[in-house]
Enzyme design. Structure first.
Site, PDB file in Angstrom:
ATOM      1  N   CYS A 246       1.977  -2.543  31.157  1.00  0.00           N
ATOM      2  CA  CYS A 246       2.209  -2.908  32.563  1.00  0.00           C
ATOM      3  C   CYS A 246       0.912  -3.121  33.325  1.00  0.00           C
ATOM      4  O   CYS A 246       0.936  -3.556  34.470  1.00  0.00           O
ATOM      5  CB  CYS A 246       3.064  -1.856  33.247  1.00  0.00           C
ATOM      6  SG  CYS A 246       4.628  -1.619  32.413  1.00  0.00           S
TER       7      CYS A 246
ATOM      8  N   HIS B 228       2.318  -2.844  40.561  1.00  0.00           N
ATOM      9  CA  HIS B 228       3.255  -3.021  39.457  1.00  0.00           C
ATOM     10  C   HIS B 228       4.599  -2.425  39.889  1.00  0.00           C
ATOM     11  O   HIS B 228       4.667  -1.301  40.382  1.00  0.00           O
ATOM     12  CB  HIS B 228       2.719  -2.325  38.209  1.00  0.00           C
ATOM     13  CG  HIS B 228       3.753  -2.148  37.145  1.00  0.00           C
ATOM     14  ND1 HIS B 228       4.535  -3.197  36.706  1.00  0.00           N
ATOM     15  CD2 HIS B 228       4.165  -1.047  36.463  1.00  0.00           C
ATOM     16  CE1 HIS B 228       5.370  -2.741  35.788  1.00  0.00           C
ATOM     17  NE2 HIS B 228       5.174  -1.454  35.620  1.00  0.00           N
TER      18      HIS B 228
ATOM     19  N   ASN C 208      11.746  -3.274  36.301  1.00  0.00           N
ATOM     20  CA  ASN C 208      10.364  -3.255  35.828  1.00  0.00           C
ATOM     21  C   ASN C 208      10.201  -4.339  34.761  1.00  0.00           C
ATOM     22  O   ASN C 208      10.726  -4.212  33.664  1.00  0.00           O
ATOM     23  CB  ASN C 208      10.078  -1.853  35.254  1.00  0.00           C
ATOM     24  CG  ASN C 208       8.690  -1.720  34.657  1.00  0.00           C
ATOM     25  OD1 ASN C 208       7.989  -2.710  34.442  1.00  0.00           O
ATOM     26  ND2 ASN C 208       8.294  -0.495  34.373  1.00  0.00           N
TER      27      ASN C 208
HETATM   28  N1  ACO Z   1      21.749   7.784  35.007  1.00  0.00           N
HETATM   29  C1  ACO Z   1      22.169   9.034  35.295  1.00  0.00           C
HETATM   30  N2  ACO Z   1      21.468  10.117  34.996  1.00  0.00           N
HETATM   31  C2  ACO Z   1      20.279   9.951  34.410  1.00  0.00           C
HETATM   32  C3  ACO Z   1      19.771   8.692  34.069  1.00  0.00           C
HETATM   33  C4  ACO Z   1      20.567   7.570  34.402  1.00  0.00           C
HETATM   34  N3  ACO Z   1      20.180   6.317  34.130  1.00  0.00           N
HETATM   35  N4  ACO Z   1      18.580   8.841  33.486  1.00  0.00           N
HETATM   36  C5  ACO Z   1      18.315  10.157  33.451  1.00  0.00           C
HETATM   37  N5  ACO Z   1      19.362  10.832  33.994  1.00  0.00           N
HETATM   38  C6  ACO Z   1      19.502  12.263  34.140  1.00  0.00           C
HETATM   39  C7  ACO Z   1      18.667  13.031  33.175  1.00  0.00           C
HETATM   40  O1  ACO Z   1      19.336  13.174  31.940  1.00  0.00           O
HETATM   41  C8  ACO Z   1      18.493  14.357  33.880  1.00  0.00           C
HETATM   42  O2  ACO Z   1      19.661  15.124  33.685  1.00  0.00           O
HETATM   43  P1  ACO Z   1      19.524  16.665  33.336  1.00  0.00           P
HETATM   44  O3  ACO Z   1      18.828  17.274  34.511  1.00  0.00           O
HETATM   45  O4  ACO Z   1      20.936  17.070  33.171  1.00  0.00           O
HETATM   46  O5  ACO Z   1      18.707  16.714  32.081  1.00  0.00           O
HETATM   47  C9  ACO Z   1      18.444  13.961  35.346  1.00  0.00           C
HETATM   48  O6  ACO Z   1      19.027  12.644  35.429  1.00  0.00           O
HETATM   49  C10 ACO Z   1      17.052  13.920  35.913  1.00  0.00           C
HETATM   50  O7  ACO Z   1      16.216  13.201  35.020  1.00  0.00           O
HETATM   51  P2  ACO Z   1      14.687  13.038  35.272  1.00  0.00           P
HETATM   52  O8  ACO Z   1      14.052  12.343  34.121  1.00  0.00           O
HETATM   53  O9  ACO Z   1      14.138  14.353  35.710  1.00  0.00           O
HETATM   54  O10 ACO Z   1      14.725  12.043  36.529  1.00  0.00           O
HETATM   55  P3  ACO Z   1      13.574  11.625  37.486  1.00  0.00           P
HETATM   56  O11 ACO Z   1      13.908  11.958  38.859  1.00  0.00           O
HETATM   57  O12 ACO Z   1      12.238  12.054  36.958  1.00  0.00           O
HETATM   58  O13 ACO Z   1      13.627  10.041  37.387  1.00  0.00           O
HETATM   59  C11 ACO Z   1      12.565   8.179  36.339  1.00  0.00           C
HETATM   60  C12 ACO Z   1      13.448   9.397  36.156  1.00  0.00           C
HETATM   61  C13 ACO Z   1      13.259   7.201  37.262  1.00  0.00           C
HETATM   62  C14 ACO Z   1      12.375   7.515  34.969  1.00  0.00           C
HETATM   63  C15 ACO Z   1      11.207   8.604  36.935  1.00  0.00           C
HETATM   64  O14 ACO Z   1      10.705   9.705  36.239  1.00  0.00           O
HETATM   65  C16 ACO Z   1      10.200   7.508  36.917  1.00  0.00           C
HETATM   66  O15 ACO Z   1      10.327   6.503  37.563  1.00  0.00           O
HETATM   67  N6  ACO Z   1       9.099   7.668  36.170  1.00  0.00           N
HETATM   68  C17 ACO Z   1       8.084   6.659  36.057  1.00  0.00           C
HETATM   69  C18 ACO Z   1       8.536   5.709  35.030  1.00  0.00           C
HETATM   70  C19 ACO Z   1       7.738   4.461  34.997  1.00  0.00           C
HETATM   71  O16 ACO Z   1       7.182   4.022  35.980  1.00  0.00           O
HETATM   72  N7  ACO Z   1       7.718   3.875  33.814  1.00  0.00           N
HETATM   73  C20 ACO Z   1       7.197   2.604  33.621  1.00  0.00           C
HETATM   74  C21 ACO Z   1       5.748   2.597  33.339  1.00  0.00           C
HETATM   75  S1  ACO Z   1       5.368   0.979  33.024  1.00  0.00           S
HETATM   76  C22 ACO Z   1       5.099   0.605  31.396  1.00  0.00           C
HETATM   77  O17 ACO Z   1       3.977   0.664  30.940  1.00  0.00           O
HETATM   78  C23 ACO Z   1       6.261   0.174  30.532  1.00  0.00           C
END
Ligand code: ACO
Length: 330
Positions: free
Chosen positions: A114, A255, A285
């Site tokens: 990214c 990004h 993304n």
């Molecule tokens: N729908 C419903 N529930 C979900 C989903 C979904 N799609 N995905 C995860 N959950 C659940 C999890 O299982 C977890 O449940 P649990 O507590 O029972 O285990 C709960 O929701 C919370 O999950 P977290 O991972 O703690 O959620 P968080 O608030 O951290 O959000 C997210 C996750 C959106 C991925 C966030 O961490 C984020 O945006 N991180 C950055 C990611 C990013 O930018 N990545 C791209 C980088 S770019 C590249 O190089 C490709």
């Protein structure tokens, strides 16, 4: 006199036609529109169908950028394709070169996930500043839909497909006001699209590794933490280098990974919401494509005007991150 400054003189973008909203994903994994929208800001993404190709999408974005710059494909000296999802591991840039008829241009791929577009921008700038090339096409294009695990709700809801492109040209005035690039391989395991293989014996005492690339794995919390800390830090550093204050920035163009990351970075830098470019609600993304796609939309909407100062930052797998500050137009 030789022109050794850089100007970004045209942009273009292209996305697949098929839009898939959050509600539709509930047929695949246990999720909801509410969860995805509140945690990420994403409402829909475009997905490339099986008949579509990265090179065709990238060439469509490129043609627009070339036209906007007022040049011909045959004027291009260099084509850089930032992608992590090539249609051929030997490279995809040459296919785009052929589709465009950019006969004079040398073409190659650049991989920095990214951060690819920002890394590509800086790479292109080096060729122009040294007087080697005058007209460079920089493309960010990715089709992560081909690499996500569509049964993993933690990742599959985040990504979309797309392509964006810009033309950089040698210019009297240097419009690239500053940049910085960083890598930290010790955190590589937080975000991977890794090759997994098992040994295959060829002849006695000789074995090779044969396997496949595995779907994306991500530690979302760690990537979030990394982005929220490192992105404001590096933009601050580039502002200092460019001798600019934060209120001189017209647009913050990050990004498009997650709306919460965009908000957190803007808040840390004290940049008001109306200066933050965001289109991830519509596209998710799109990895290396996200910055040029959002840039092109903002240009076509008339938001970004000549001479506007844009602070951009890419961040992602590697881990890699980078920032650049540039002024739009010649
Ligand atoms: N729908 C419903 N529930 C979900 C989903 C979904 N799609 N995905 C995860 N959950 C659940 C999890 O299982 C977890 O449940 P649990 O507590 O029972 O285990 C709960 O929701 C919370 O999950 P977290 O991972 O703690 O959620 P968080 O608030 O951290 O959000 C997210 C996750 C959106 C991925 C966030 O961490 C984020 O945006 N991180 C950055 C990611 C990013 O930018 N990545 C791209 C980088 S770019 C590249 O190089 C490709």
């Amino acid at each position: 006199m030789e022109k050794l400054g850089i100007a970004i003189t045209g942009s273009g973008s292209a996305v697949p036609e098929t839009a898939v909203d959050n509600q539709a994903l509930t047929q695949l994994v246990e999720t909801s529109d509410e969860w995805i929208a509140t945690r990420t800001g994403i409402r829909q993404r475009r997905l490339a169908m099986a008949t579509e190709s990265l090179s065709t999408l990238a060439a469509a974005a490129s043609s627009q950028a070339i036209a906007a710059a007022g040049i011909q494909a045959t004027d291009l000296d260099l084509i850089l394709l930032a992608t992590s999802t090539p249609e051929d591991l030997f490279g995809t840039a040459c296919r785009i070169q052929a589709q465009l008829g950019a006969t004079k241009a040398v073409a190659f791929d650049l991989t920095a996930a990214c951060s690819g577009f920002v890394f590509g921008l800086v790479t292109a700038a080096q060729y122009i500043r040294t007087g080697v090339y005058q007209n460079v096409l920089l493309i960010g294009a990715d089709m992560l839909s081909r690499w996500v695990d569509w049964t993993d709700r933690r990742t599959c809801v985040l990504f979309g497909d797309g392509a964006g492109a810009v033309v950089l040209q040698a210019n009297d005035r240097d419009r690239l006001l500053g940049f910085a690039l960083k890598s930290d391989g010790t955190q590589n395991h937080y975000l991977n699209l890794a090759y997994a293989a098992s040994p295959q014996n060829l002849i006695p005492d000789v074995n090779v590794a044969q396997g496949n690339y595995q779907p994306i794995t991500m530690n979302g919390k760690e990537v979030y933490r990394f982005a929220a800390q490192k992105v404001p830090e590096i933009i601050d550093k580039v502002l200092f280098q460019a001798n600019l204050s934060v209120d001189q920035i017209d647009w913050l163009l990050l990004h498009q990974a997650n709306q919460r990351i965009l908000d957190a970075v803007a808040e840390r830098l004290n940049i008001p919401e109306h200066k933050v470019i965001s289109n991830l609600a519509n596209y998710g993304n799109t990895s290396a494509a996200s910055i040029p796609l959002a840039l092109d939309e903002a240009v076509r909407q008339g938001k970004i005007q000549p001479n506007h100062i844009i602070a951009t930052s890419g961040f992602g797998a590697g881990l890699t991150w980078g920032a650049a500050i540039f002024q739009w137009g010649r």
